[in-house]
Design an enzyme around this catalytic site. Structure first.
Site, PDB file in Angstrom:
ATOM      1  N   ASP A 168       0.839  -1.206   0.000  1.00  0.00           N
ATOM      2  CA  ASP A 168       0.000   0.000   0.000  1.00  0.00           C
ATOM      3  C   ASP A 168       0.872   1.254   0.000  1.00  0.00           C
ATOM      4  O   ASP A 168       0.639   2.200  -0.759  1.00  0.00           O
ATOM      5  CB  ASP A 168      -0.839   0.059   1.287  1.00  0.00           C
ATOM      6  CG  ASP A 168      -1.889  -1.021   1.367  1.00  0.00           C
ATOM      7  OD1 ASP A 168      -2.360  -1.468   0.304  1.00  0.00           O
ATOM      8  OD2 ASP A 168      -2.251  -1.418   2.494  1.00  0.00           O
TER       9      ASP A 168
HETATM   10  C1  LIG Z   1      -9.851  -1.280  -1.943  1.00  0.00           C
HETATM   11  C2  LIG Z   1     -10.743  -2.068  -2.922  1.00  0.00           C
HETATM   12  C3  LIG Z   1     -10.206  -3.491  -3.048  1.00  0.00           C
HETATM   13  C4  LIG Z   1     -12.116  -2.096  -2.310  1.00  0.00           C
HETATM   14  O1  LIG Z   1     -13.027  -2.677  -3.239  1.00  0.00           O
HETATM   15  P1  LIG Z   1     -14.586  -2.459  -3.053  1.00  0.00           P
HETATM   16  O2  LIG Z   1     -14.913  -2.467  -1.599  1.00  0.00           O
HETATM   17  O3  LIG Z   1     -15.288  -3.441  -3.904  1.00  0.00           O
HETATM   18  O4  LIG Z   1     -14.816  -0.923  -3.533  1.00  0.00           O
HETATM   19  P2  LIG Z   1     -14.812  -0.274  -4.977  1.00  0.00           P
HETATM   20  O5  LIG Z   1     -13.676   0.677  -5.062  1.00  0.00           O
HETATM   21  O6  LIG Z   1     -14.897  -1.268  -6.084  1.00  0.00           O
HETATM   22  O7  LIG Z   1     -16.164   0.534  -4.935  1.00  0.00           O
HETATM   23  C5  LIG Z   1     -16.448   1.465  -3.947  1.00  0.00           C
HETATM   24  C6  LIG Z   1     -17.931   1.625  -3.872  1.00  0.00           C
HETATM   25  O8  LIG Z   1     -18.210   2.572  -2.841  1.00  0.00           O
HETATM   26  C7  LIG Z   1     -19.019   3.603  -3.382  1.00  0.00           C
HETATM   27  N1  LIG Z   1     -18.699   4.859  -2.694  1.00  0.00           N
HETATM   28  C8  LIG Z   1     -17.498   5.274  -2.251  1.00  0.00           C
HETATM   29  N2  LIG Z   1     -17.613   6.472  -1.666  1.00  0.00           N
HETATM   30  C9  LIG Z   1     -18.920   6.809  -1.722  1.00  0.00           C
HETATM   31  C10 LIG Z   1     -19.669   7.922  -1.279  1.00  0.00           C
HETATM   32  N3  LIG Z   1     -19.097   8.940  -0.647  1.00  0.00           N
HETATM   33  N4  LIG Z   1     -20.993   7.927  -1.534  1.00  0.00           N
HETATM   34  C11 LIG Z   1     -21.592   6.894  -2.154  1.00  0.00           C
HETATM   35  N5  LIG Z   1     -20.940   5.823  -2.603  1.00  0.00           N
HETATM   36  C12 LIG Z   1     -19.604   5.774  -2.369  1.00  0.00           C
HETATM   37  C13 LIG Z   1     -18.627   3.651  -4.840  1.00  0.00           C
HETATM   38  O9  LIG Z   1     -19.595   4.296  -5.609  1.00  0.00           O
HETATM   39  C14 LIG Z   1     -18.503   2.172  -5.156  1.00  0.00           C
HETATM   40  O10 LIG Z   1     -19.776   1.622  -5.295  1.00  0.00           O
HETATM   41  P3  LIG Z   1     -20.263   0.962  -6.700  1.00  0.00           P
HETATM   42  O11 LIG Z   1     -19.314  -0.138  -7.015  1.00  0.00           O
HETATM   43  O12 LIG Z   1     -21.656   0.517  -6.393  1.00  0.00           O
HETATM   44  O13 LIG Z   1     -20.182   2.091  -7.673  1.00  0.00           O
HETATM   45  C15 LIG Z   1     -10.773  -1.374  -4.298  1.00  0.00           C
HETATM   46  O14 LIG Z   1     -11.338  -0.103  -4.135  1.00  0.00           O
HETATM   47  C16 LIG Z   1      -9.400  -1.212  -4.921  1.00  0.00           C
HETATM   48  O15 LIG Z   1      -8.838  -2.159  -5.439  1.00  0.00           O
HETATM   49  N6  LIG Z   1      -8.850   0.012  -4.882  1.00  0.00           N
HETATM   50  C17 LIG Z   1      -7.586   0.337  -5.482  1.00  0.00           C
HETATM   51  C18 LIG Z   1      -6.419  -0.202  -4.709  1.00  0.00           C
HETATM   52  C19 LIG Z   1      -6.417   0.245  -3.289  1.00  0.00           C
HETATM   53  O16 LIG Z   1      -6.343   1.424  -2.995  1.00  0.00           O
HETATM   54  N7  LIG Z   1      -6.477  -0.743  -2.392  1.00  0.00           N
HETATM   55  C20 LIG Z   1      -6.482  -0.480  -0.980  1.00  0.00           C
HETATM   56  C21 LIG Z   1      -5.120  -0.294  -0.567  1.00  0.00           C
HETATM   57  S1  LIG Z   1      -5.036   0.345   1.015  1.00  0.00           S
END
Ligand SMILES: CC(C)(COP(=O)(O)OP(=O)(O)OC[C@H]1O[C@@H](n2cnc3c(N)ncnc32)[C@H](O)[C@@H]1OP(=O)(O)O)[C@@H](O)C(=O)NCCC(=O)NCCS
Length: 396
Positions: A168
């Site tokens: 990370d």
């Molecule tokens: C971390 C991770 C694995 C989490 O996956 P996930 O829980 O499935 O989350 P996603 O990023 O795919 O999606 C986030 C969801 O939250 C929603 N969300 C986030 N903030 C929001 C807000 N303020 N209001 C409403 N919805 C929100 C998004 O719209 C999305 O929903 P959707 O898929 O229905 O559109 C993924 O985001 C990822 O791989 N990120 C990049 C790498 C990373 O940073 N990893 C973490 C390292 S610390």
């Protein structure tokens, strides 16, 4: 004297670790960071370890010095609020799965329309391009795919995960440097930028000298446990009461090391005269040293190594780290007031300058703590509008 990034506003819609750590560093440097959370909050608010009052230590570790707003970005009005905030910001950071911000209508192209000078930083596991771009990622995935795990662990043993979340953090540091470089460019040329940060790129960048063996002879490096692959003596040794590390590989250090250990006979031993010979004959060398190292305590060895001017260090646990006089002297432990936790211990700020003031450290925001302040202060909304938006569950 003001903090380095005073006057820079960062709109941070990231969560978990990679994004929040980067924006926390920007906040430590003096930027105004607005943390946008969904109604249920950053998911790490529910992650252990917990304080007795129920607050998450994980969340506390990554979000100090930020202002918090709860905004439902899936609500059309929520999206508009986000774009208004983006219009009044210098930097925006997100770390969703690639594609999420486009779905929400808050991707770079959308934000650029309202703020052409924005510096928009995406952090993802693998980047916005390439065959893995849609894959999700957490730290261990990056350590596994990026090679770090393959070179960590003991010889002949299984791979090991590095205890610190370097998968990370590599992404956080690349994002941080990219943002700072972009702020400098914007200052000179008046243009914004889109930053595509991949945690995997950050991890591969950190392979640094570990990649050297592969580049030099085409062989994937092995795991070396507590030993340095190419420098002898450079190892962490068991002592009477713990572990200590010492590196003494240069021409003048090696004889000093032998003298400290009372092993003067090794100085001119033809098997060990040069680093290259010691690397070749390490299997004969280390058992001799290890036999002596277990006869004294780590503290006793540390005193002797310091007297000899050799680079050494006792292996400390975190209790010892946060009571270490050097770490305390450098302000790397801070204790601040938190509304529910009380006295909150925080890692100190590592950025130290002669010509700018550090900012006073504030605790991480409670969920939605600054929603009204941000909507009033930055966007000029009146009470009636905010309360309507609250009723419609756009903000909280
Ligand atoms: C971390 C991770 C694995 C989490 O996956 P996930 O829980 O499935 O989350 P996603 O990023 O795919 O999606 C986030 C969801 O939250 C929603 N969300 C986030 N903030 C929001 C807000 N303020 N209001 C409403 N919805 C929100 C998004 O719209 C999305 O929903 P959707 O898929 O229905 O559109 C993924 O985001 C990822 O791989 N990120 C990049 C790498 C990373 O940073 N990893 C973490 C390292 S610390």
């Amino acid at each position: 004297m003001s903090a380095k990034l005073e006057g820079v506003r960062v709109l941070d819609i990231s969560r978990v670790l990679s994004g929040p750590y980067c924006s926390m560093a920007l906040a430590d440097l003096g930027a105004e960071v607005i943390k946008v959370e969904p109604p249920e909050g950053d998911e790490t608010r529910t992650w252990p370890p917990f304080y007795p009052c129920g607050e998450s230590g994980y969340y506390q570790a990554l979000n100090r010095n930020k202002k918090g707003i709860v905004l439902n970005m899936k609500h059309p009005q929520g999206k508009d609020v986000l774009l208004e905030l983006a219009q009044k910001s210098d930097v925006m950071i997100e770390n969703f799965t690639p594609g999420v911000v486009t779905r929400l209508g808050i991707d770079y192209e959308s934000v650029k329309k309202v703020n052409p000078k924005i510096i928009y930083c995406s952090i993802s596991g693998f980047g916005q391009t390439g065959p893995y771009r849609k894959k999700k990622a957490y730290d261990p995935v990056i350590q596994a795919l990026g090679g770090g795990m393959s070179v960590t662990g003991f010889r002949g043993g299984p791979p090991a995960k590095i205890g610190i979340p370097v998968g990370d953090l590599g992404g956080s540091f690349i994002a941080l440097s990219s943002i700072l470089a972009s702020l400098y460019t914007r200052e000179r040329q008046g243009i914004g930028d889109y930053i595509d940060t991949a945690m995997l790129d950050g991890h591969v960048f950190m392979l640094s000298v570990m990649a050297a063996q592969y580049f030099a002879d085409g062989k994937a490096p092995e795991r070396w446990g507590l030993e340095h692959p190419w420098r002898v003596p450079s190892k962490t040794y068991r002592t009477k009461d713990g572990y200590i590390t010492c590196t003494a590989t240069s021409g003048n250090q090696y004889p000093l090391f032998c003298k400290v250990l009372g092993l003067e006979e090794l100085i001119d031993d033809p098997r060990f005269k040069t680093n290259a010979l010691r690397v070749k004959n390490r299997e004969q060398f280390y058992p001799i040293v290890e036999k002596v190292m277990v006869t004294k305590t780590s503290e006793a060895w540390e005193t002797r190594f310091i007297e000899a001017g050799l680079p050494s260090g006792i292996v400390k646990n975190l209790d010892q780290v946060f009571n270490d006089p050097q770490i305390l002297d450098r302000g790397m432990l801070q204790i601040i007031d938190h509304p529910t936790i009380g006295k909150l211990k925080m890692i100190g700020v590592p950025f130290k300058f002669m010509n700018s003031q550090p900012k006073k450290m504030n605790p991480p925001p409670m969920l939605g703590e600054h929603t009204d302040e941000i909507l009033h202060g930055i966007l000029g909304y009146n009470d009636a509008k905010i309360s309507r938006m609250r009723q419609e569950k756009v903000v909280a």
